[in-house]
Scaffold this motif. Structure first.
Motif, PDB file in Angstrom:
ATOM      1  N   THR A  11     -14.219  14.111  11.130  1.00  0.00           N
ATOM      2  CA  THR A  11     -13.118  13.329  11.712  1.00  0.00           C
ATOM      3  C   THR A  11     -12.505  14.061  12.895  1.00  0.00           C
ATOM      4  O   THR A  11     -12.327  13.495  13.983  1.00  0.00           O
ATOM      5  N   LYS A  12     -12.183  15.323  12.685  1.00  0.00           N
ATOM      6  CA  LYS A  12     -11.550  16.095  13.761  1.00  0.00           C
ATOM      7  C   LYS A  12     -12.514  16.371  14.907  1.00  0.00           C
ATOM      8  O   LYS A  12     -12.135  16.277  16.087  1.00  0.00           O
ATOM      9  N   GLY A  13     -13.751  16.708  14.580  1.00  0.00           N
ATOM     10  CA  GLY A  13     -14.714  17.036  15.623  1.00  0.00           C
ATOM     11  C   GLY A  13     -15.037  15.857  16.525  1.00  0.00           C
ATOM     12  O   GLY A  13     -15.017  15.972  17.753  1.00  0.00           O
ATOM     13  N   ILE A  14     -15.317  14.720  15.919  1.00  0.00           N
ATOM     14  CA  ILE A  14     -15.640  13.525  16.711  1.00  0.00           C
ATOM     15  C   ILE A  14     -14.436  13.071  17.526  1.00  0.00           C
ATOM     16  O   ILE A  14     -14.544  12.770  18.719  1.00  0.00           O
ATOM     17  N   ASN A  15     -13.261  13.037  16.898  1.00  0.00           N
ATOM     18  CA  ASN A  15     -12.079  12.526  17.598  1.00  0.00           C
ATOM     19  C   ASN A  15     -11.572  13.476  18.670  1.00  0.00           C
ATOM     20  O   ASN A  15     -10.920  13.052  19.627  1.00  0.00           O
ATOM     21  N   PHE A  16     -11.853  14.782  18.542  1.00  0.00           N
ATOM     22  CA  PHE A  16     -11.509  15.719  19.615  1.00  0.00           C
ATOM     23  C   PHE A  16     -12.247  15.323  20.887  1.00  0.00           C
ATOM     24  O   PHE A  16     -11.684  15.303  21.981  1.00  0.00           O
ATOM     25  N   VAL A  17     -13.526  14.992  20.744  1.00  0.00           N
ATOM     26  CA  VAL A  17     -14.355  14.639  21.902  1.00  0.00           C
ATOM     27  C   VAL A  17     -14.053  13.219  22.387  1.00  0.00           C
ATOM     28  O   VAL A  17     -14.008  12.957  23.593  1.00  0.00           O
ATOM     29  N   ALA A  18     -13.837  12.306  21.453  1.00  0.00           N
ATOM     30  CA  ALA A  18     -13.693  10.886  21.805  1.00  0.00           C
ATOM     31  C   ALA A  18     -12.322  10.538  22.373  1.00  0.00           C
ATOM     32  O   ALA A  18     -12.145   9.460  22.936  1.00  0.00           O
ATOM     33  N   ALA A  19     -11.357  11.444  22.242  1.00  0.00           N
ATOM     34  CA  ALA A  19      -9.993  11.156  22.708  1.00  0.00           C
ATOM     35  C   ALA A  19      -9.980  10.838  24.197  1.00  0.00           C
ATOM     36  O   ALA A  19     -10.644  11.490  24.999  1.00  0.00           O
ATOM     37  N   LYS A  20      -9.235   9.835  24.550  1.00  0.00           N
ATOM     38  CA  LYS A  20      -9.071   9.461  25.956  1.00  0.00           C
ATOM     39  C   LYS A  20      -7.858  10.213  26.506  1.00  0.00           C
ATOM     40  O   LYS A  20      -6.712   9.808  26.305  1.00  0.00           O
ATOM     41  N   ILE A  21      -8.133  11.334  27.160  1.00  0.00           N
ATOM     42  CA  ILE A  21      -7.032  12.102  27.743  1.00  0.00           C
ATOM     43  C   ILE A  21      -7.066  11.953  29.257  1.00  0.00           C
ATOM     44  O   ILE A  21      -8.027  11.444  29.833  1.00  0.00           O
ATOM     45  N   TYR A  22      -6.003  12.400  29.918  1.00  0.00           N
ATOM     46  CA  TYR A  22      -5.791  12.160  31.346  1.00  0.00           C
ATOM     47  C   TYR A  22      -7.031  12.499  32.165  1.00  0.00           C
ATOM     48  O   TYR A  22      -7.579  13.597  32.069  1.00  0.00           O
ATOM     49  N   ASN A  23      -7.431  11.543  33.004  1.00  0.00           N
ATOM     50  CA  ASN A  23      -8.564  11.746  33.898  1.00  0.00           C
ATOM     51  C   ASN A  23      -8.473  10.723  35.024  1.00  0.00           C
ATOM     52  O   ASN A  23      -8.451   9.521  34.772  1.00  0.00           O
ATOM     53  N   ARG A  24      -8.392  11.204  36.245  1.00  0.00           N
ATOM     54  CA  ARG A  24      -8.271  10.306  37.395  1.00  0.00           C
ATOM     55  C   ARG A  24      -9.548  10.286  38.240  1.00  0.00           C
ATOM     56  O   ARG A  24      -9.504   9.896  39.411  1.00  0.00           O
ATOM     57  N   LYS A  25     -10.665  10.717  37.669  1.00  0.00           N
ATOM     58  CA  LYS A  25     -11.920  10.670  38.421  1.00  0.00           C
ATOM     59  C   LYS A  25     -12.278   9.228  38.750  1.00  0.00           C
ATOM     60  O   LYS A  25     -12.154   8.341  37.906  1.00  0.00           O
ATOM     61  N   THR A  26     -12.753   9.003  39.974  1.00  0.00           N
ATOM     62  CA  THR A  26     -13.234   7.661  40.343  1.00  0.00           C
ATOM     63  C   THR A  26     -14.741   7.564  40.183  1.00  0.00           C
ATOM     64  O   THR A  26     -15.290   6.477  40.041  1.00  0.00           O
ATOM     65  N   PHE A  27     -15.417   8.725  40.223  1.00  0.00           N
ATOM     66  CA  PHE A  27     -16.861   8.753  39.997  1.00  0.00           C
ATOM     67  C   PHE A  27     -17.120   9.690  38.829  1.00  0.00           C
ATOM     68  O   PHE A  27     -16.856  10.888  38.907  1.00  0.00           O
ATOM     69  N   THR A  28     -17.584   9.145  37.735  1.00  0.00           N
ATOM     70  CA  THR A  28     -17.829   9.957  36.550  1.00  0.00           C
ATOM     71  C   THR A  28     -19.253   9.732  36.067  1.00  0.00           C
ATOM     72  O   THR A  28     -19.871   8.705  36.357  1.00  0.00           O
ATOM     73  N   LYS A  29     -19.751  10.725  35.332  1.00  0.00           N
ATOM     74  CA  LYS A  29     -21.075  10.514  34.739  1.00  0.00           C
ATOM     75  C   LYS A  29     -20.980   9.377  33.729  1.00  0.00           C
ATOM     76  O   LYS A  29     -19.907   9.121  33.165  1.00  0.00           O
ATOM     77  N   LYS A  30     -22.066   8.695  33.515  1.00  0.00           N
ATOM     78  CA  LYS A  30     -22.079   7.540  32.629  1.00  0.00           C
ATOM     79  C   LYS A  30     -21.594   7.937  31.240  1.00  0.00           C
ATOM     80  O   LYS A  30     -22.049   8.908  30.644  1.00  0.00           O
ATOM     81  N   GLU A  31     -20.628   7.195  30.739  1.00  0.00           N
ATOM     82  CA  GLU A  31     -20.069   7.490  29.430  1.00  0.00           C
ATOM     83  C   GLU A  31     -21.100   7.209  28.338  1.00  0.00           C
ATOM     84  O   GLU A  31     -21.891   6.271  28.433  1.00  0.00           O
ATOM     85  N   ASN A  32     -21.083   8.050  27.317  1.00  0.00           N
ATOM     86  CA  ASN A  32     -21.970   7.846  26.178  1.00  0.00           C
ATOM     87  C   ASN A  32     -21.435   6.679  25.348  1.00  0.00           C
ATOM     88  O   ASN A  32     -20.412   6.803  24.683  1.00  0.00           O
ATOM     89  N   ASN A  33     -22.120   5.558  25.423  1.00  0.00           N
ATOM     90  CA  ASN A  33     -21.662   4.359  24.699  1.00  0.00           C
ATOM     91  C   ASN A  33     -22.215   4.272  23.281  1.00  0.00           C
ATOM     92  O   ASN A  33     -21.971   3.295  22.570  1.00  0.00           O
ATOM     93  N   ASN A  34     -22.989   5.274  22.878  1.00  0.00           N
ATOM     94  CA  ASN A  34     -23.437   5.312  21.486  1.00  0.00           C
ATOM     95  C   ASN A  34     -22.244   5.603  20.583  1.00  0.00           C
ATOM     96  O   ASN A  34     -21.293   6.261  20.991  1.00  0.00           O
ATOM     97  N   GLN A  35     -22.299   5.098  19.380  1.00  0.00           N
ATOM     98  CA  GLN A  35     -21.163   5.223  18.466  1.00  0.00           C
ATOM     99  C   GLN A  35     -21.560   5.953  17.189  1.00  0.00           C
ATOM    100  O   GLN A  35     -22.670   5.778  16.684  1.00  0.00           O
ATOM    101  N   LEU A  36     -20.636   6.751  16.704  1.00  0.00           N
ATOM    102  CA  LEU A  36     -20.784   7.394  15.403  1.00  0.00           C
ATOM    103  C   LEU A  36     -19.767   6.784  14.448  1.00  0.00           C
ATOM    104  O   LEU A  36     -18.612   6.539  14.826  1.00  0.00           O
ATOM    105  N   SER A  37     -20.194   6.521  13.223  1.00  0.00           N
ATOM    106  CA  SER A  37     -19.262   6.073  12.192  1.00  0.00           C
ATOM    107  C   SER A  37     -19.518   6.877  10.928  1.00  0.00           C
ATOM    108  O   SER A  37     -20.567   7.515  10.781  1.00  0.00           O
ATOM    109  N   LEU A  38     -18.546   6.900  10.054  1.00  0.00           N
ATOM    110  CA  LEU A  38     -18.645   7.677   8.816  1.00  0.00           C
ATOM    111  C   LEU A  38     -18.882   6.739   7.640  1.00  0.00           C
ATOM    112  O   LEU A  38     -18.237   5.690   7.537  1.00  0.00           O
ATOM    113  N   TYR A  39     -19.800   7.143   6.752  1.00  0.00           N
ATOM    114  CA  TYR A  39     -20.158   6.292   5.603  1.00  0.00           C
ATOM    115  C   TYR A  39     -20.015   7.074   4.302  1.00  0.00           C
ATOM    116  O   TYR A  39     -20.485   8.203   4.171  1.00  0.00           O
TER     117      TYR A  39
END
Length: 456
Positions: A98-126
């Motif tokens: 939970t902590k590891g995934i959400n640390f990375v997935a958090a949307k924090i301040y970023n004003r880049k107009t050109f960014t590398k393609k976001e990883n749209n793959n999803q992880l879920s817990l079962y």
């Protein structure tokens, strides 16, 4: 990558990712390299090889969770129970993912107009059957990582978008959702009336007013025990007239991190509702230069009445904390004071970006924070008090103290000794996060989870 918000109890169309160990019966064609994923698409199944069961610990699983969130090449449903071992309980597995995934997935301040393609793959817990202990562990992990990410977002925000007045307003507006917190903001007039001359001296060069934000949580009204967290809130540190070289001025937006950590800890405490009394004090200003900024050789009077000769305007964090600590001891009647600050470059020299330095005036205080840090997997190291570290600072011929020791040795220890002068002999913990707060320009925000854990 989206944030983890729930644990799924039914299998979905995603490929189920299971842990597999050296000791297990290994399926045909499995890649036996640590952390390598082998897919069996006909069965909608994948295995991640983790070597020997005895070698898997919380820290390695947390790092795995972060790397999966950053780089995973496909969406997976993670079969949590397969990662539990004799040494790693299911509750810890849930916490780490939970902590590891959400640390990375958090949307924090970023004003880049050109960014590398976001990883749209999803992880879920079962997990098919969720026990009460697992549910509690998951809920707590969500609250703690959310608090850490909230502080990280404030820290990475540039100083042109986060001055002292704005930071105070953000806290006030956000904390309206917590009915069990009281928030009071002291403005410049009120700070002046309180005699917080050290905080005001740092603020003299600023175009923005200082703020002291006082947050109180009273979980046990029957008790007189009260822990007060005090955070350094320098929204940008130029060094003042003791101007930093350009290279060392970079990253000084993070100098308000201690105050953000204090606020984020109270944010989580309000949700976890411990039977404790915890308060937070955010001492906020920036450290700039104008025609009236504090000069080296100036003498200012603290809220405690002690006078301080300024021999380095770049040692401003201890000045704002000194008034904050005395306010906590004198006005809030703290029985334990804890301050947290990106305080000294010497801390980075001493412990690098691995350990947070901790000074404790009692073994009990250190034992409490050590247990909390261990439970939250954050590294701390106990540092020494000694009167020798304060000899130079007590040698001023015009004031009670100088604000730095110019010997060039043990600068973190002399800073701690300076701060202890303003604690009114209350039990005291000092945390210097100069090395562990932000690493390679990235906001890490160590000790958020430890301060929350210590309050529970």
């Amino acid at each position: 990558m989206e944030l983890i918000k729930t644990i799924e109890t039914k299998k979905t169309e995603k490929i189920l990712l299971k842990a597999i160990f050296k000791e297990d019966k290994l399926p045909k064609n499995l890649v036996e390299n640590n952390n390598a994923i082998t897919e069996y698409l006909n069965d909608n199944l994948a295995y991640i090889y983790l070597g020997s069961k005895k070698d898997l610990n919380y820290d390695s699983l947390y790092q795995l969770a972060k790397s999966l969130a950053e780089e995973v090449a496909r969406s997976y449903q993670i079969d949590l129970i397969t990662f539990a071992t004799e040494n790693l309980k299911l509750e810890e597995v849930v916490d780490a993912f939970t902590k590891g995934i959400n640390f990375v997935a958090a949307k924090i301040y970023n004003r880049k107009t050109f960014t590398k393609k976001e990883n749209n793959n999803q992880l879920s817990l079962y997990l098919e059957n969720i026990s009460k202990d697992v549910e509690n562990s998951f809920k707590k992990a969500l609250i703690l990582i959310d608090a850490q990410n909230w502080a990280r977002n404030l820290g990475v925000t540039p100083p042109n978008e986060l001055n002292s007045e704005q930071l105070a307003d953000i806290v006030v507006n956000d904390f309206k959702q917590y009915s069990n917190l009281t928030v009071k903001v002291l403005n410049k007039k009120q700070i002046t009336e309180l005699g917080m001359g050290l905080l005001l001296s740092v603020n003299r060069g600023s175009m923005y007013e200082p703020r002291v934000v006082v947050i109180e949580y009273n979980g046990d009204p029957s008790s007189k025990e009260k822990t007060v967290y005090v955070g350094k809130g320098i929204t940008f540190d130029s060094g003042g007239y003791s101007l930093k070289p350009p290279k060392f001025m970079l990253g000084m937006k993070y100098d308000m991190s201690g105050s953000a950590i204090v606020a984020s800890a109270l944010k989580a405490i309000a949700q976890l509702k411990p039977k404790k009394n915890i308060s937070g004090i955010m001492c906020i200003t920036d450290n700039r230069i104008n025609g009236d900024a504090s000069l080296p050789d100036s003498v200012w009077t603290s809220m405690s009445g002690k006078t301080v000769e300024i021999n380095n305007t770049d040692a401003e964090g201890r000045l704002v904390l000194a008034d904050g600590l005395y306010y906590g001891a004198n006005k809030l009647k703290a029985t334990r004071l804890v301050d947290i600050a990106t305080l000294t470059g010497a801390m980075v020299i001493a412990l690098g970006d691995t350990y947070t330095g901790v000074w404790a005036t009692s073994d009990k205080a250190y034992e409490d924070i050590s247990k909390a840090a261990s439970k939250q997997h954050e590294l701390i190291w106990r540092m020494p008090w000694d009167d020798d570290y304060e000899v130079f600072m007590k040698g001023s011929i015009v004031a009670d103290l100088k604000n730095t020791d110019y010997s060039g040795f043990a600068g973190s220890c002399s800073a701690a000794m300076f701060l202890k002068e303003f604690t009114n002999n209350v039990e005291y913990l000092h945390l210097d996060i100069a090395g562990t707060n932000d690493i390679d320009e990235k906001p890490m925000f160590a000790m958020v989870k430890t301060l929350i854990e210590m309050a529970l």
